[in-house]
Design a protein around this motif. Structure first.
Motif, PDB file in Angstrom:
ATOM      1  N   LEU A   5       0.669  -2.853   1.859  1.00  0.00           N
ATOM      2  CA  LEU A   5       0.421  -4.361   1.519  1.00  0.00           C
ATOM      3  C   LEU A   5       1.390  -5.066   2.040  1.00  0.00           C
ATOM      4  O   LEU A   5       2.612  -4.887   1.563  1.00  0.00           O
ATOM      5  N   PHE A   6       1.045  -6.175   2.713  1.00  0.00           N
ATOM      6  CA  PHE A   6       1.951  -7.126   3.453  1.00  0.00           C
ATOM      7  C   PHE A   6       1.896  -8.460   2.815  1.00  0.00           C
ATOM      8  O   PHE A   6       0.595  -8.949   3.072  1.00  0.00           O
ATOM      9  N   VAL A   7       2.831  -9.123   2.573  1.00  0.00           N
ATOM     10  CA  VAL A   7       2.778 -10.548   2.088  1.00  0.00           C
ATOM     11  C   VAL A   7       4.207 -11.143   3.060  1.00  0.00           C
ATOM     12  O   VAL A   7       5.158 -10.907   3.119  1.00  0.00           O
ATOM     13  N   PHE A   8       3.718 -12.163   3.925  1.00  0.00           N
ATOM     14  CA  PHE A   8       4.462 -12.780   5.010  1.00  0.00           C
ATOM     15  C   PHE A   8       4.796 -14.127   4.349  1.00  0.00           C
ATOM     16  O   PHE A   8       3.858 -14.899   3.770  1.00  0.00           O
ATOM     17  N   ALA A   9       6.358 -14.517   4.186  1.00  0.00           N
ATOM     18  CA  ALA A   9       6.697 -15.661   3.519  1.00  0.00           C
ATOM     19  C   ALA A   9       7.544 -16.623   4.387  1.00  0.00           C
ATOM     20  O   ALA A   9       8.184 -15.945   5.195  1.00  0.00           O
ATOM     21  N   ARG A  10       7.380 -17.667   4.137  1.00  0.00           N
ATOM     22  CA  ARG A  10       8.533 -18.746   4.994  1.00  0.00           C
ATOM     23  C   ARG A  10       9.199 -19.357   4.243  1.00  0.00           C
ATOM     24  O   ARG A  10       9.053 -19.593   2.906  1.00  0.00           O
ATOM     25  N   ALA A  11      10.596 -19.192   4.651  1.00  0.00           N
ATOM     26  CA  ALA A  11      11.531 -20.077   3.611  1.00  0.00           C
ATOM     27  C   ALA A  11      11.404 -21.384   3.941  1.00  0.00           C
ATOM     28  O   ALA A  11      11.381 -21.998   4.955  1.00  0.00           O
ATOM     29  N   GLU A  12      11.599 -22.052   2.783  1.00  0.00           N
ATOM     30  CA  GLU A  12      11.113 -23.583   2.597  1.00  0.00           C
ATOM     31  C   GLU A  12      12.405 -24.209   1.695  1.00  0.00           C
ATOM     32  O   GLU A  12      12.961 -23.422   0.807  1.00  0.00           O
ATOM     33  N   LEU A  13      12.745 -25.405   1.746  1.00  0.00           N
ATOM     34  CA  LEU A  13      13.638 -26.169   1.098  1.00  0.00           C
ATOM     35  C   LEU A  13      12.520 -26.591  -0.243  1.00  0.00           C
ATOM     36  O   LEU A  13      11.613 -27.194   0.015  1.00  0.00           O
ATOM     37  N   GLU A  65      20.855 -20.398   4.626  1.00  0.00           N
ATOM     38  CA  GLU A  65      20.798 -19.844   3.238  1.00  0.00           C
ATOM     39  C   GLU A  65      20.209 -20.476   2.333  1.00  0.00           C
ATOM     40  O   GLU A  65      19.904 -21.910   2.484  1.00  0.00           O
ATOM     41  N   GLY A  66      19.679 -19.914   1.123  1.00  0.00           N
ATOM     42  CA  GLY A  66      19.084 -20.319   0.220  1.00  0.00           C
ATOM     43  C   GLY A  66      17.491 -20.942   0.400  1.00  0.00           C
ATOM     44  O   GLY A  66      17.021 -20.277   1.495  1.00  0.00           O
ATOM     45  N   GLY A  67      17.076 -21.502  -0.292  1.00  0.00           N
ATOM     46  CA  GLY A  67      15.838 -21.966  -0.151  1.00  0.00           C
ATOM     47  C   GLY A  67      14.663 -21.414  -1.105  1.00  0.00           C
ATOM     48  O   GLY A  67      15.323 -20.433  -1.935  1.00  0.00           O
ATOM     49  N   ALA A  68      13.582 -21.365  -0.878  1.00  0.00           N
ATOM     50  CA  ALA A  68      12.573 -20.602  -1.533  1.00  0.00           C
ATOM     51  C   ALA A  68      11.663 -20.064  -0.670  1.00  0.00           C
ATOM     52  O   ALA A  68      11.243 -20.609   0.490  1.00  0.00           O
ATOM     53  N   LEU A  69      11.104 -18.836  -0.977  1.00  0.00           N
ATOM     54  CA  LEU A  69      10.070 -18.136  -0.149  1.00  0.00           C
ATOM     55  C   LEU A  69       8.694 -18.519  -0.595  1.00  0.00           C
ATOM     56  O   LEU A  69       8.239 -18.269  -1.700  1.00  0.00           O
ATOM     57  N   ALA A  70       7.853 -18.976   0.436  1.00  0.00           N
ATOM     58  CA  ALA A  70       6.622 -19.330   0.189  1.00  0.00           C
ATOM     59  C   ALA A  70       5.661 -18.603   0.834  1.00  0.00           C
ATOM     60  O   ALA A  70       5.750 -18.531   2.146  1.00  0.00           O
ATOM     61  N   PRO A  71       4.895 -17.582   0.274  1.00  0.00           N
ATOM     62  CA  PRO A  71       4.056 -16.816   1.044  1.00  0.00           C
ATOM     63  C   PRO A  71       2.898 -17.399   1.845  1.00  0.00           C
ATOM     64  O   PRO A  71       2.402 -18.524   1.352  1.00  0.00           O
ATOM     65  N   VAL A  72       2.680 -17.074   3.045  1.00  0.00           N
ATOM     66  CA  VAL A  72       1.748 -17.792   3.887  1.00  0.00           C
ATOM     67  C   VAL A  72       0.696 -17.085   4.518  1.00  0.00           C
ATOM     68  O   VAL A  72      -0.449 -17.601   4.974  1.00  0.00           O
ATOM     69  N   ILE A 103       5.923 -13.162  -5.743  1.00  0.00           N
ATOM     70  CA  ILE A 103       6.839 -13.772  -4.772  1.00  0.00           C
ATOM     71  C   ILE A 103       7.044 -15.359  -5.088  1.00  0.00           C
ATOM     72  O   ILE A 103       8.100 -15.796  -5.216  1.00  0.00           O
ATOM     73  N   GLN A 104       5.954 -16.034  -5.307  1.00  0.00           N
ATOM     74  CA  GLN A 104       6.047 -17.236  -5.619  1.00  0.00           C
ATOM     75  C   GLN A 104       7.030 -17.469  -7.072  1.00  0.00           C
ATOM     76  O   GLN A 104       7.740 -18.498  -6.844  1.00  0.00           O
ATOM     77  N   ALA A 105       6.902 -16.761  -7.846  1.00  0.00           N
ATOM     78  CA  ALA A 105       7.807 -16.557  -8.866  1.00  0.00           C
ATOM     79  C   ALA A 105       9.190 -16.307  -8.836  1.00  0.00           C
ATOM     80  O   ALA A 105       9.878 -16.245  -9.674  1.00  0.00           O
ATOM     81  N   GLY A 106       9.506 -15.670  -7.542  1.00  0.00           N
ATOM     82  CA  GLY A 106      10.609 -15.233  -7.215  1.00  0.00           C
ATOM     83  C   GLY A 106      11.076 -13.774  -7.642  1.00  0.00           C
ATOM     84  O   GLY A 106      12.141 -13.301  -7.640  1.00  0.00           O
ATOM     85  N   ILE A 107      10.086 -13.082  -8.011  1.00  0.00           N
ATOM     86  CA  ILE A 107      10.273 -11.676  -8.483  1.00  0.00           C
ATOM     87  C   ILE A 107       9.709 -10.697  -7.465  1.00  0.00           C
ATOM     88  O   ILE A 107       8.864 -10.341  -7.125  1.00  0.00           O
ATOM     89  N   VAL A 108      10.762 -10.367  -6.503  1.00  0.00           N
ATOM     90  CA  VAL A 108      10.650  -9.566  -5.358  1.00  0.00           C
ATOM     91  C   VAL A 108      11.466  -8.376  -5.247  1.00  0.00           C
ATOM     92  O   VAL A 108      11.319  -7.836  -4.143  1.00  0.00           O
ATOM     93  N   SER A 109      12.188  -8.113  -6.226  1.00  0.00           N
ATOM     94  CA  SER A 109      13.234  -6.800  -6.226  1.00  0.00           C
ATOM     95  C   SER A 109      12.248  -5.658  -6.049  1.00  0.00           C
ATOM     96  O   SER A 109      12.909  -4.368  -5.590  1.00  0.00           O
TER      97      SER A 109
END
Length: 134
Positions: free
Chosen positions: A23-31, A47-54, A113-119
């Motif tokens: 399963l692949f979810v591709f995300a873009r770094a956004e401010l 550095e930093g930002g948030a990851l938004a699945p696209v 991923i939207q919630a930042g739970i990526v570990s």
């Protein structure tokens, strides 16, 4: 088995006792909205930002054997991305899960991923390097 590269991931999936679906979810770094000036500066430095699945997709290990193939396929969508998150689904009775069965887990991955739970996911950059995200 330790996974140090995309090839290791594919080899580990192939070595499992039951067939796997990746399963692949591709995300873009956004401010994020309301970012401070310091956050903007850090973001401009990569550095930093948030990851938004696209974009999301499911593949068998055979279909995803080469990371460059995934990059080429994603380019055809017109969606830019910075990080690919990967998880797997186990088959049962020697039968790999199908794309219909992958729909709900992909949706859950996207929400996490939207919630930042990526570990719990393997993260890979566009060059195929594994990432450690906090």
């Amino acid at each position: 088995m330790h996974i140090h590269s995309y090839s290791d991931l594919i080899n580990a999936a192939r070595a499992q006792p039951e067939p796997q679906r990746l399963l692949f979810v591709f995300a873009r770094a956004e401010l994020p909205d309301g970012a401070t000036e310091d956050q903007r500066l850090l973001f401009e430095q990569g550095e930093g930002g948030a990851l938004a699945p696209v974009l999301c997709v499911d593949k068998t290990p055979q279909e995803a054997a080469n990371f460059q193939t995934l990059i080429d396929e994603s380019a055809r969508t017109g969606m830019s991305w910075d990080v690919a998150f990967v998880s797997t689904m186990n088959g049962r009775g020697g039968i790999a899960p199908n794309s219909d069965e992958a729909e709900k887990p992909l949706r859950l991955m996207t929400e996490q991923i939207q919630a930042g739970i990526v570990s719990q996911f393997i993260a890979i950059d566009r060059r195929g390097n594994l990432l450690q995200l906090a």
